[in-house]
Design a protein around this motif. Structure first.
Motif, PDB file in Angstrom:
ATOM      1  N   LEU A   1      79.960  45.435  -6.333  1.00 25.83           N
ATOM      2  CA  LEU A   1      79.793  44.095  -5.794  1.00 25.83           C
ATOM      3  C   LEU A   1      80.633  43.852  -4.542  1.00 25.83           C
TER       4      LEU A   1
ATOM      5  N   ARG B   1      77.764  39.532   0.042  1.00 19.25           N
ATOM      6  CA  ARG B   1      78.411  39.312  -1.252  1.00 19.25           C
ATOM      7  C   ARG B   1      77.500  38.496  -2.174  1.00 19.25           C
TER       8      ARG B   1
ATOM      9  N   LEU C   1      74.686  40.794  -3.494  1.00 21.95           N
ATOM     10  CA  LEU C   1      75.147  41.719  -4.541  1.00 21.95           C
ATOM     11  C   LEU C   1      75.440  40.979  -5.840  1.00 21.95           C
ATOM     12  N   ALA C   2      76.047  39.793  -5.739  1.00 20.16           N
ATOM     13  CA  ALA C   2      76.362  39.023  -6.947  1.00 20.16           C
ATOM     14  C   ALA C   2      75.093  38.581  -7.665  1.00 20.16           C
TER      15      ALA C   2
ATOM     16  N   ALA D   1      73.587  41.443  -9.572  1.00 19.23           N
ATOM     17  CA  ALA D   1      74.284  41.748 -10.830  1.00 19.23           C
ATOM     18  C   ALA D   1      74.107  40.655 -11.876  1.00 19.23           C
TER      19      ALA D   1
END
Length: 639
Positions: free
Chosen positions: A265, A303, A306-307, A310
């Motif tokens: 992440l 960011r 990616l967060a 996930a």
């Protein structure tokens, strides 16, 4: 709103054709959008557009018979359905249940299933409704809402199905209407603007979504969370002694500070490939794509992307092609693109197995979307382009660094040439997407890409990665870019619509036989189209038949997850019931090269040496085909 009673449907005649489940399912799948549109138009407008949409889909999906059933011989006048008893049966079932849904509930009788809200399909948290049309569509909808259910059905059968009044009477009678003449007379009061019935205003397969009552939903969510918390506490207490529910083995506790997860992440650890890496690489696939776009240095955007990958929130729209896992990356993925596309911030990421596309509005994160596509094992051809964005029915691609030219080509017009698409740092100008088109198939746009190794065609099937188009015998197929290949694809391009959103990697069209027709009617072409998927399973095979002078091919047989017409088993056998211009019906069958003989049993009995069979038959005949190959192996015909 007016209403008329719907009488029990008359019993079918013993002379009516028999329809089995497979035949009805084939007709329902092939004509599903039209059947759902018919149900939506006949259902009472008082249900509301959201309820009408889900009810129309529910009634259509329940139209299959439980076993073999008899269907009245009521013709379907539109191209592709003429004389098909399977379509006549499912259309009658859809119409009958749609009329029943408009009946008022009575205290003295149990409600019929169609009068109750459908159990399936259901979409939680959203309200679905077709796209809005113009003033003409709104006026027509208001006129139809003032009609009774049978009158709406009469109007729709006239306009959408193009049936004459005599056939409309037969259909309404078979559906249980007590007075079809009165329904036709009432329908005459509405202006005959039948072309508007094909507009998006009445298309329950092309939908818009809006949220439901958010305050009420929040209250229900809080109550559900409280109940879940109480259940979790009880479960933990039960799991304390011994090795029951409590131990999690080697798994880390939820929300733990896991180093591998944190690394995946971290935008600073994203893999970035040099712009010229592909020139010296032994592998030419997505792993050598450089990071492109004007926002590759926007750490906050990366960011967020990616967060969300996930841990996507409940408001994020997540989609994945069949067979594609949607979990977070195992390690830092590779950045392919970060930039602004058609009013949205877009990030493309690659983890060796999947491509993930994150998109958010430029003015916030509300409405963010996350899409996944499986691309493992992609070669130079399959790794030529990725969808960057869709807007207003158009699609924009990011092309591979080795692509030197992009163009748009209409597969239905093989001699029209290709129209160049502007390329800017690998991003194409927008082109019309065939995945977004509704109504009759009058064009099919494909993306034509050129690099140092040659030219290839890709087509958008509604997924992140376009499907590669090829032609030729399985095992030795070639790119569908030459003049001969384009003319092979032209009559069958519209059949690609049946392969949307199935995780298709590539589609091959193979002209496997040419058959002289009886009654001196010329020669017909047999073509097999096979769609291979990224996951390996779920392949789709269509055997298509085109008569002399025909603009489009007709689907004669179809199958899923079979080796026929593929590299492992390049043999195919299919048949069709065909009517000559002289008025005679024939059972025609054709096998691929290497077929020594063909036999037919069931409704027609015949044998023929070689790979072609033609025998006179009766209308509605259904036969089972078997073929013997030169090596003695027996194959079955596609159904």
């Amino acid at each position: 709103m007016q209403s008329q009673d719907v009488a029990p449907s008359p019993a079918p005649s013993p002379a009516d054709p028999v329809v089995d489940v497979e035949q009805a399912e084939a007709a329902l799948v092939e004509h599903y959008p039209r059947l759902v549109r018919l149900a939506y138009l006949v259902l009472p407008p008082g249900l509301g557009r959201n309820r009408r949409v889900v009810t129309a889909h529910s009634l259509t999906q329940r139209a299959l018979p439980r076993g073999r059933a008899q269907a009245p011989v009521i013709p379907a006048q539109s191209t592709g359905r003429d004389g098909d008893p399977g379509y006549a049966f499912v259309r009658l079932q859809v119409l009958r249940t749609a009329l029943e849904a408009g009946l008022p509930l009575r205290r003295a009788a149990w409600p019929r299933r169609s009068q109750l809200p459908p159990l399936l399909p259901q979409v939680w948290g959203l309200r679905l409704f077709p796209r809005s049309g113009g003033a003409d569509e709104l006026a027509l909808d208001q006129h139809l809402s003032a009609l009774s259910g049978p009158a709406r059905a009469a109007y729709v059968l006239r306009g959408l199905e193009k049936l004459p009044d005599s056939d409309v009477r037969q259909v309404l009678t078979a559906a249980g209407c007590e007075d079809p003449d009165e329904a036709l007379t009432e329908a005459d009061a509405v202006p005959a603007k039948y072309a508007l019935l094909d507009s998006p205003e009445f298309d329950p397969c092309s939908l818009q979504a809006r949220p439901t009552d958010l305050m009420r939903r929040r209250q229900h969510t809080r109550a559900a969370l409280a109940a879940a918390a109480a259940l979790a506490v009880c479960g933990a207490l039960l799991g304390l002694p011994g090795d029951g529910w409590g131990p999690d083995g080697a798994a880390a506790p939820a929300y733990a500070q896991n180093p591998a997860a944190e690394a995946a992440l971290d935008p600073a650890r994203l893999t970035r490939v040099a712009a010229t890496a592909w020139e010296a690489a032994t592998r030419t696939d997505f792993s050598v794509w450089p990071a492109r776009g004007g926002l590759t240095g926007d750490t906050a955007l990366l960011r967020r992307a990616l967060a969300v990958w996930a841990r996507p929130g409940e408001r994020v729209q997540v989609s994945a092609t069949p067979g594609t896992p949607s979990g977070g990356p195992a390690g830092p993925p590779q950045l392919l693109y970060a930039g602004t596309v058609d009013g949205a911030h877009v990030v493309l990421l690659y983890d060796g197995l999947r491509i993930a596309r994150y998109a958010e509005p430029t003015d916030g994160t509300k409405g963010a979307a996350l899409d996944f596509a499986r691309v493992d094992g992609a070669g130079r051809a399959e790794a030529s382009a990725v969808v960057l964005g869709r807007a207003d029915g158009n699609v924009r691609y990011l092309t591979a660094p080795w692509v030197t030219r992009a163009a748009e080509r209409d597969l239905l017009k093989p001699g029209a040439g290709a129209m160049d698409l502007h390329l800017s740092h690998g991003v194409t100008a927008p082109l019309a997407s065939p995945a977004a088109q509704t109504g009759p198939c009058t064009s099919w746009n494909a993306l034509q890409l050129t690099d140092a190794t040659g030219t290839r065609l890709m087509t958008d099937l509604g997924e992140l990665v376009p499907a590669r188009l090829t032609t030729g015998r399985p095992g030795s197929a070639r790119e569908a870019s030459g003049a001969e290949a384009l003319h092979t694809w032209s009559p069958y391009a519209c059949s690609l619509a049946s392969m949307r959103s199935a995780g298709v990697r590539g589609v091959n069209a193979w002209a496997y036989a040419r058959q002289p027709l009886p009654d001196a009617s010329g020669s017909a072409d047999w073509v097999c189209t096979r769609a291979e998927t990224w996951r390996g399973g779920g392949t789709r095979v269509l055997a298509e038949f085109r008569t002399p002078g025909g603009t489009y091919g007709a689907v004669a047989a179809k199958a899923e997850s079979v080796p026929a017409c593929g590299a492992k088993d390049p043999h195919v056998l299919a048949g069709v019931l065909w009517k000559s211009e002289a008025g005679n019906w024939y059972l025609l069958a054709a096998g691929s090269r290497g077929t020594a003989s063909i036999g037919a049993t069931g409704g027609a009995s015949a044998d023929a040496e070689g790979g072609l069979l033609a025998v006179q038959a009766k209308q509605g005949t259904r036969a089972q085909l078997t073929g013997t190959l030169d090596d003695g192996r027996v194959i079955s015909g596609l159904h």
